[in-house]
Design a protein around this motif. Structure first.
Motif, short mmCIF file in Angstrom:
data_model
loop_
_atom_site.label_atom_id
_atom_site.label_comp_id
_atom_site.label_asym_id
_atom_site.label_seq_id
_atom_site.Cartn_x
_atom_site.Cartn_y
_atom_site.Cartn_z
N ALA A 184 0.84 -1.20 0.00
CA ALA A 184 0.00 0.00 0.00
C ALA A 184 0.88 1.25 0.00
O ALA A 184 1.94 1.27 0.62
CB ALA A 184 -0.92 -0.01 1.22
N PHE A 185 0.39 2.29 -0.72
CA PHE A 185 1.14 3.54 -0.83
C PHE A 185 0.19 4.72 -0.65
O PHE A 185 -0.97 4.66 -1.06
CB PHE A 185 1.81 3.66 -2.20
CG PHE A 185 2.82 2.58 -2.50
CD1 PHE A 185 4.17 2.79 -2.29
CD2 PHE A 185 2.41 1.34 -2.99
CE1 PHE A 185 5.10 1.79 -2.58
CE2 PHE A 185 3.32 0.34 -3.28
CZ PHE A 185 4.68 0.56 -3.07
N ILE A 186 0.70 5.79 -0.05
CA ILE A 186 -0.05 7.04 0.08
C ILE A 186 0.53 8.04 -0.91
O ILE A 186 1.75 8.17 -1.04
CB ILE A 186 0.06 7.60 1.53
CG1 ILE A 186 -0.69 6.69 2.50
CG2 ILE A 186 -0.50 9.02 1.61
CD1 ILE A 186 -2.19 6.66 2.30
N TYR A 187 -0.35 8.75 -1.62
CA TYR A 187 0.10 9.76 -2.58
C TYR A 187 0.75 10.95 -1.87
O TYR A 187 0.31 11.38 -0.80
CB TYR A 187 -1.08 10.29 -3.41
CG TYR A 187 -1.68 9.29 -4.37
CD1 TYR A 187 -0.89 8.53 -5.21
CD2 TYR A 187 -3.07 9.14 -4.46
CE1 TYR A 187 -1.44 7.63 -6.11
CE2 TYR A 187 -3.64 8.24 -5.36
CZ TYR A 187 -2.81 7.48 -6.17
OH TYR A 187 -3.37 6.59 -7.06
N ARG A 188 1.79 11.48 -2.49
CA ARG A 188 2.39 12.74 -2.07
C ARG A 188 2.44 13.64 -3.30
O ARG A 188 3.02 13.27 -4.33
CB ARG A 188 3.81 12.51 -1.53
CG ARG A 188 3.86 11.65 -0.27
CD ARG A 188 3.36 12.43 0.94
NE ARG A 188 3.43 11.62 2.16
CZ ARG A 188 2.37 11.31 2.89
NH1 ARG A 188 1.16 11.70 2.50
NH2 ARG A 188 2.50 10.60 4.00
N GLU A 189 1.83 14.83 -3.21
CA GLU A 189 1.71 15.69 -4.40
C GLU A 189 3.08 16.09 -4.93
O GLU A 189 3.94 16.56 -4.18
CB GLU A 189 0.88 16.93 -4.07
CG GLU A 189 0.48 17.70 -5.32
CD GLU A 189 -0.66 18.69 -5.04
OE1 GLU A 189 -0.69 19.72 -5.72
OE2 GLU A 189 -1.51 18.42 -4.17
N HIS A 190 3.29 15.86 -6.24
CA HIS A 190 4.55 16.18 -6.93
C HIS A 190 5.75 15.52 -6.26
O HIS A 190 6.86 16.08 -6.25
CB HIS A 190 4.75 17.69 -7.04
CG HIS A 190 3.68 18.37 -7.85
ND1 HIS A 190 3.50 18.14 -9.19
CD2 HIS A 190 2.71 19.24 -7.48
CE1 HIS A 190 2.47 18.85 -9.63
NE2 HIS A 190 1.97 19.52 -8.60
N ALA A 191 5.53 14.33 -5.71
CA ALA A 191 6.62 13.57 -5.07
C ALA A 191 6.26 12.09 -5.13
O ALA A 191 5.09 11.74 -5.29
CB ALA A 191 6.79 14.03 -3.62
N PRO A 192 7.27 11.21 -4.99
CA PRO A 192 6.97 9.77 -5.01
C PRO A 192 6.03 9.38 -3.88
O PRO A 192 6.06 9.96 -2.80
CB PRO A 192 8.35 9.12 -4.83
CG PRO A 192 9.33 10.14 -5.30
CD PRO A 192 8.73 11.46 -4.93
#
Length: 685
Positions: A184-192
């Motif tokens: 599972a991954f959480i989005y980071r705006e303009h970043a991985p």
């Protein structure tokens, strides 16, 4: 990974395709930003993106041509080709797809764009090009992704396989679960994205979605099927190998999710392209290039552009071998195409010079004058047969053009040839009836952009209008008329005297001339002159149009031993016709076209209404062969009614309708419509 678990190495070529407005150019920008190719994330709306760099693209806030950019990612070079989404400019993608390794199909969670998505997916399916679906704008999705998958599946005849599911919070996608990695991954705006622990509820969703993915994969893998039947967890390597192999074979279409605007899901997409996408060796095999052939370089020309200062550039994919500046290329049948003068990498509107190019790279070949878009070229003197034949779309919109300045006429002709070289879906023709130069294309915007290029890039001011309709006229009843040409002006005079029988012919029979002269009233030597005079008069009848479907018989006349001549009898024949035609009940004829319209079947009823509203006659409709959910409507319509038909058809069909029109017959036109045509003719004169 490829065979024996080895990842494909070397340069890759990735086509980015999808419906208009789905975010392809923004995705290109996100890919360039994530790979560190650009420092600043440009916006399409502000005109700051690498993709939409041309004046026309920025003016209309839309891609109007294929745009090319390179990026490096973890040691590999990727050439991205951002293809226009509007159906009017979609031909741009065809030559680019020929030599691409894989296509990223960008789509939105929007059911209205399904027909446009189907157009694109069908092209890829027919050409067996591996593809990944990128469901963009996931942050704006209002329905569950698995529901959306079922909707999107209607546009694809190949199974779509969900690779990721979103992590939701307050009905907003804040991250994703990778079903192959089981992470599972959480989005980071303009970043991985950042890896997190999976919650119990998300883990339960993941198990169900992963099983669905494995179930689809097992359709082509008996070992995996056994694992599922025995409720055994398959090895992760086997799952990845199946995903890779089945995608490359065109058996599945993996679906990733993300948001190009915020760069969410971009890193995962890049890793999928790196680890799972095929390379140039797979592409050459698909195109039928013999790996054991001679050690020559083979390139496929994907696009032609004319630059203001550098001349012509042929943007090409090197499929085999390597080449250097000065290489000589040959085409079909060993015909020499030219010597390369400069090798350039393309980055949007910029070019960067290089000395050599190797297999897999996309390179612009300078001043290869004999090369054209879609051609296959080789450095082998025997040449090479084309790997693919481009099928040009039928034109659906036309305009008559001319330069505002008379001195630009020669320049316009040469420039139009360049325009067609850059965009082969444009066509140039001459209307023999009106003398107009006609520009044919794929829609109103397509031709508007072409005119803007003529004016902006080539500095030719253009006047344009709707093309003239080639009306004709004919006669309804016969008459007999005498024409006498007599002139005396000192010395030899002129004398010709003919009696003509004029009568109508059946529609489509054209013109017939005969003679029934007895007793030498008109010598045989003048028969052809009389016929030519008649034809002179038929070129412009009483209504101002060419007269057709007429039979004329020369039945009598007289001549003078001294004053008769070819010219005198030609004048007599012409005079007789001009005097006789008004007495033959002349009537206007308009061209009727056979029009085959292709549309999604949910708008077929609307098409029938449009045909009727344009004085058309519905001939019938049927399912479009090979196109599930589409119909083909056949009708007869006046040519005057189809000039802007495509605009109305596309407005009811989410922009995807098309048609093909061919001349069928001429038909009488009377009443108000005829009065309007005649009034317009008089006004023009």
């Amino acid at each position: 990974m490829g065979q024996n678990g080895k990842r494909v190495e070397g340069p890759r070529c990735v086509a980015i395709v999808g419906p208009f407005g789905s975010g392809k150019t923004t995705l290109l920008e996100a890919l360039l930003a994530r790979t560190g190719t650009i420092n600043k994330f440009g916006s399409v709306d502000s005109g700051g993106s690498v993709g939409d760099g041309s004046d026309e693209a920025r003016a209309h806030h839309m891609s109007v041509e294929a745009n090319i950019a390179e990026a490096d990612f973890l040691g590999d070079t990727y050439t991205f080709i951002d293809c226009p989404g509007s159906v009017e400019f979609q031909f741009e993608s065809q030559p680019a797809l020929s030599a691409a390794d894989i296509a990223v199909v960008v789509c939105e969670p929007d059911e209205k764009k399904l027909p446009a998505l189907q157009l694109i997916l069908k092209t890829l399916e027919e050409r067996n090009i591996p593809r990944i679906l990128f469901l963009n704008k996931i942050d704006k999705c209002t329905r569950r992704v698995r529901e959306m998958l079922e909707v999107l599946q209607r546009a694809s005849s190949t199974p779509l396989v969900l690779r990721q599911i979103p992590i939701w919070k307050n009905d907003i996608a804040i991250g994703f679960i990778d079903l192959a990695l089981e992470r599972a991954f959480i989005y980071r705006e303009h970043a991985p994205s950042e890896m997190i622990e999976m919650s119990d509820s998300d883990h339960a969703r993941e198990l169900e979605a992963r099983y669905n993915m494995l179930e689809t994969l097992s359709d082509h893998d008996d070992v995996l099927m056994e694992h599922l039947l025995e409720d055994m967890e398959p090895p992760q390597d086997q799952v990845f190998d199946d995903l890779i192999e089945e995608m490359r074979q065109g058996q599945i279409v993996p679906m990733l999710i993300g948001s190009a605007e915020t760069e969410n899901g971009i890193q995962r997409l890049m890793k999928a392209l790196r680890h799972e996408g095929p390379g140039v060796a797979t592409t050459t095999k698909r195109l039928g290039i013999d790996e054991n052939a001679k050690d020559e370089a083979i390139v496929q020309v994907m696009k032609s552009i004319h630059t203001p200062h550098g001349g012509k550039l042929s943007i090409s994919r090197v499929l085999k071998g390597s080449l250097k500046d000065g290489s000589v290329f040959y085409g079909e049948g060993g015909k020499e195409v030219g010597r390369v003068s400069g090798l350039f990498h393309v980055q949007g509107q910029k070019t960067i010079k290089d000395n050599v190019a190797r297999a897999g790279q996309v390179i612009a070949l300078g001043k290869l004058e004999g090369a054209h878009t879609g051609m296959t070229l080789s450095t082998e003197k025997d040449g090479i047969d084309p790997l693919e034949m481009l099928e040009l779309p039928a034109p659906v919109y036309s305009m008559a053009i001319k330069p505002k300045e008379h001195r630009d006429e020669v320049k316009l002709y040469a420039t139009l040839q360049k325009l067609v070289e850059e965009d082969p879906s444009l066509r140039i023709a001459q209307n023999q009836d009106s003398g107009e130069t006609l520009l044919h294309g794929q829609g109103e915007m397509h031709l508007r952009v072409a005119v803007e290029r003529l004016e902006g890039k080539y500095n030719i001011n253009i006047e344009h209008h709707k093309p003239s309709v080639p009306y004709k006229e004919t006669i309804r009843k016969p008459t007999e008329v005498r024409g006498r040409h007599k002139k005396q002006s000192g010395g030899h005079g002129q004398f010709g005297d003919v009696l003509l029988d004029i009568k109508p012919l059946s529609r489509g029979e054209g013109f017939a001339f005969s003679e029934s002269i007895t007793g030498g009233a008109v010598p045989k030597q003048y028969f052809s002159s009389v016929e030519n005079g008649i034809k002179d008069a038929l070129a412009k009848g009483p209504m101002g149009f060419e007269v057709v479907d007429v039979a004329v018989n020369l039945s009598d006349g007289s001549y003078h031993n001294v004053d008769s001549s070819d010219q005198a009898f030609r004048s007599a024949g012409s005079l007789a016709m001009r005097e006789g035609l008004p007495d033959c009940s002349p009537v206007l004829l308009e061209p009727i076209m056979n029009v085959k319209i292709s549309v999604p079947n949910d708008v077929t009823a609307k098409v029938n209404t449009i045909v009727a509203g344009r004085r058309g006659q519905l001939m019938g409709y049927d399912a479009r062969p090979g196109w599930p959910g589409w119909d083909q409507v056949e009708s007869l319509m006046p040519q005057s009614e189809i000039s802007d038909l495509i605009i109305e058809l596309r407005s009811i069909s989410a922009g995807v309708a098309s048609f093909e029109a061919s001349f069928d017959h001429m038909q009488e036109l009377t009443g108000r419509q005829a009065d309007m045509v005649l009034a317009a003719k008089q006004a023009a004169q």
